[in-house]
Design a protein around this motif. Structure first.
Motif, mmCIF file in Angstrom:
data_model
loop_
_atom_site.group_PDB
_atom_site.id
_atom_site.type_symbol
_atom_site.label_atom_id
_atom_site.label_comp_id
_atom_site.label_asym_id
_atom_site.label_seq_id
_atom_site.Cartn_x
_atom_site.Cartn_y
_atom_site.Cartn_z
ATOM 1 N N ALA A 7 6.953 -39.223 -65.956
ATOM 2 C CA ALA A 7 6.600 -40.219 -64.951
ATOM 3 C C ALA A 7 5.089 -40.364 -64.852
ATOM 4 C CB ALA A 7 7.179 -39.838 -63.587
ATOM 5 N N GLY A 8 4.577 -41.556 -65.151
ATOM 6 C CA GLY A 8 3.168 -41.876 -64.973
ATOM 7 C C GLY A 8 2.224 -40.952 -65.705
ATOM 8 N N LEU A 9 2.588 -40.533 -66.919
ATOM 9 C CA LEU A 9 1.808 -39.528 -67.640
ATOM 10 C C LEU A 9 0.536 -40.128 -68.223
ATOM 11 C CD1 LEU A 9 1.925 -36.535 -68.577
ATOM 12 C CD2 LEU A 9 2.892 -37.390 -70.718
ATOM 13 N N THR A 10 -0.586 -39.572 -67.830
ATOM 14 C CA THR A 10 -1.892 -39.963 -68.360
ATOM 15 C C THR A 10 -2.600 -38.718 -68.861
ATOM 16 O OG1 THR A 10 -2.087 -41.863 -66.853
ATOM 17 C CG2 THR A 10 -4.126 -40.999 -67.804
ATOM 18 N N VAL A 11 -3.058 -38.777 -70.113
ATOM 19 C CA VAL A 11 -3.723 -37.632 -70.743
ATOM 20 C C VAL A 11 -5.010 -38.112 -71.388
ATOM 21 C CG1 VAL A 11 -3.562 -35.827 -72.499
ATOM 22 C CG2 VAL A 11 -1.517 -36.481 -71.206
ATOM 23 N N ARG A 12 -6.070 -37.339 -71.183
ATOM 24 C CA ARG A 12 -7.349 -37.612 -71.832
ATOM 25 C C ARG A 12 -7.741 -36.444 -72.718
ATOM 26 N NH1 ARG A 12 -10.688 -41.682 -70.367
ATOM 27 N NH2 ARG A 12 -10.069 -42.950 -68.571
ATOM 28 N N LEU A 17 -8.851 -41.775 -73.951
ATOM 29 C CA LEU A 17 -7.593 -41.935 -73.223
ATOM 30 C C LEU A 17 -6.455 -41.907 -74.242
ATOM 31 C CD1 LEU A 17 -6.202 -42.490 -70.497
ATOM 32 C CD2 LEU A 17 -6.472 -44.944 -70.983
ATOM 33 N N ALA A 18 -5.736 -40.785 -74.299
ATOM 34 C CA ALA A 18 -4.689 -40.614 -75.301
ATOM 35 C C ALA A 18 -3.366 -41.216 -74.859
ATOM 36 C CB ALA A 18 -4.499 -39.131 -75.624
ATOM 37 N N LEU A 19 -3.004 -41.020 -73.592
ATOM 38 C CA LEU A 19 -1.784 -41.610 -73.019
ATOM 39 C C LEU A 19 -2.144 -42.235 -71.684
ATOM 40 C CD1 LEU A 19 0.875 -38.810 -73.691
ATOM 41 C CD2 LEU A 19 0.638 -40.988 -74.909
ATOM 42 N N ASP A 20 -1.622 -43.421 -71.448
ATOM 43 C CA ASP A 20 -1.990 -44.179 -70.263
ATOM 44 C C ASP A 20 -0.743 -44.576 -69.473
ATOM 45 O OD1 ASP A 20 -3.204 -45.752 -68.349
ATOM 46 O OD2 ASP A 20 -3.642 -47.413 -69.712
ATOM 47 N N ASP A 21 -0.435 -43.804 -68.425
ATOM 48 C CA ASP A 21 0.629 -44.151 -67.477
ATOM 49 C C ASP A 21 1.983 -44.347 -68.188
ATOM 50 O OD1 ASP A 21 1.681 -44.648 -64.940
ATOM 51 O OD2 ASP A 21 1.314 -46.815 -65.084
ATOM 52 N N VAL A 22 2.367 -43.358 -68.989
ATOM 53 C CA VAL A 22 3.621 -43.444 -69.752
ATOM 54 C C VAL A 22 4.771 -42.861 -68.937
ATOM 55 C CG1 VAL A 22 4.846 -42.613 -71.804
ATOM 56 C CG2 VAL A 22 2.462 -43.363 -71.977
ATOM 57 N N SER A 23 5.858 -43.598 -68.845
ATOM 58 C CA SER A 23 7.066 -43.133 -68.163
ATOM 59 C C SER A 23 8.254 -43.287 -69.099
ATOM 60 C CB SER A 23 7.314 -43.927 -66.870
ATOM 61 O OG SER A 23 6.274 -43.709 -65.922
ATOM 62 N N LEU A 52 1.621 -28.040 -73.363
ATOM 63 C CA LEU A 52 0.457 -27.538 -74.098
ATOM 64 C C LEU A 52 -0.815 -28.316 -73.802
ATOM 65 C CD1 LEU A 52 2.187 -26.893 -77.545
ATOM 66 C CD2 LEU A 52 1.761 -25.265 -75.684
ATOM 67 N N VAL A 53 -0.705 -29.422 -73.082
ATOM 68 C CA VAL A 53 -1.879 -30.157 -72.621
ATOM 69 C C VAL A 53 -1.725 -30.416 -71.130
ATOM 70 C CG1 VAL A 53 -2.343 -31.251 -74.844
ATOM 71 C CG2 VAL A 53 -0.880 -32.412 -73.198
ATOM 72 N N ARG A 54 -2.836 -30.477 -70.450
ATOM 73 C CA ARG A 54 -2.819 -30.727 -69.004
ATOM 74 C C ARG A 54 -3.095 -32.204 -68.749
ATOM 75 N NH1 ARG A 54 -6.182 -26.896 -65.067
ATOM 76 N NH2 ARG A 54 -4.536 -25.506 -65.851
ATOM 77 N N PRO A 55 -2.163 -32.914 -68.126
ATOM 78 C CA PRO A 55 -2.384 -34.336 -67.887
ATOM 79 C C PRO A 55 -3.386 -34.591 -66.766
ATOM 80 C CG PRO A 55 -0.301 -33.648 -66.907
ATOM 81 C CD PRO A 55 -0.828 -32.461 -67.680
ATOM 82 N N VAL A 56 -4.019 -35.748 -66.840
ATOM 83 C CA VAL A 56 -4.876 -36.198 -65.744
ATOM 84 C C VAL A 56 -4.016 -36.516 -64.529
ATOM 85 C CG1 VAL A 56 -6.479 -38.003 -64.993
ATOM 86 C CG2 VAL A 56 -6.621 -37.086 -67.327
#
Length: 240
Positions: A7-12, A17-23, A52-56
């Motif tokens: 839900a709303g996954l954003t990762v930098r 910006l690798a992932l932007d608000d992915v659900s 393994l990664v911490r989302p924004v």
């Protein structure tokens, strides 16, 4: 029951910006293809599911639990690209498959009869019984992929993440692996498979998700794998 809910996954990655608000939500028994150009965020998405990664921002839940809890419970299995494995590492095929059982073997990692039986059954399922004592580097690329699929099967995880399982394998091996994955889904496992193989996705997956840093399309293969949509995806480039 929901096997995977993002839900709303954003990762930098730094400034990228690798992932932007992915659900994304996957139910039990689903086989979902994850497609996108290189750098579209597929690997980042897998790493986020594994914790393994911490989302924004945003959340990941596996069977209602956090990624960390799912990993401790061995509820998620990851099949890497065979090319990421050191072929000189002195480990045999059956020992690789046994690592899928480690979570339930205690700190001493002593294999029980049930563990050995699970390894034998998994190797048989992927057609590699005769290669159990072969060093991993002496196997072909397709055989190594089947070994890692056997590891995921032996782990008995409800959620399987497969990273380019069909890259570099022959048609027969792909058909065999597709059949095994279909059987796993029919038994209630959920499979998220990253691939560039449009034809293979159509045969294997009931659902396809297209990424370009953000979610661009989500639906059946007939709905998603159209020239127009594929042109949008593979014509875009995002960092991962």
């Amino acid at each position: 029951m929901t096997a995977l809910e993002i839900a709303g996954l954003t990762v930098r990655h730094g400034e990228v910006l690798a992932l932007d608000d992915v659900s994304l939500r996957l139910g039990e028994g689903t086989v979902c293809g994850l497609m996108g150009a290189n750098g579209s965020g597929k690997s980042t998405l897998f790493r986020a599911v594994m914790g393994l990664v911490r989302p924004v921002s945003g959340t990941v839940r596996v069977l209602g639990a956090t990624s960390a809890t799912a990993r401790r419970r061995a509820a998620v299995a990851y099949m890497p690209q065979a090319e990421a494995i050191d072929p000189d590492f002195p480990i045999l095929a059956h020992q690789v498959v046994l690592t899928g059982r480690y979570a339930g073997m205690g700190t001493m990692r002593r294999a029980r009869p049930a563990d050995r039986a699970a390894v034998e059954a998994a190797l048989d399922r992927v057609g590699l019984t005769g290669y159990a004592d072969r060093q991993i580097g002496r196997l072909s690329g397709g055989q190594r992929k089947r070994v890692f699929l056997a590891r995921a099967i032996a782990q008995d995880a409800p959620l399987l993440l497969l990273d380019e399982p069909f890259a570099g394998v022959d048609h027969r091996t792909q058909e065999e692996m597709t059949g095994v994955l279909g059987e796993l889904a029919a038994a209630g496992r959920t499979v998220l498979v990253s691939t560039h193989d449009v034809a293979g996705v159509s045969r294997l997956c009931g659902r396809v998700v297209l990424l370009a840093g953000r979610l661009l399309a989500d639906g059946t293969p007939d709905e998603v794998l159209t020239p127009e949509v594929l042109g949008r995806v593979f014509g875009l480039r995002n960092a991962s």
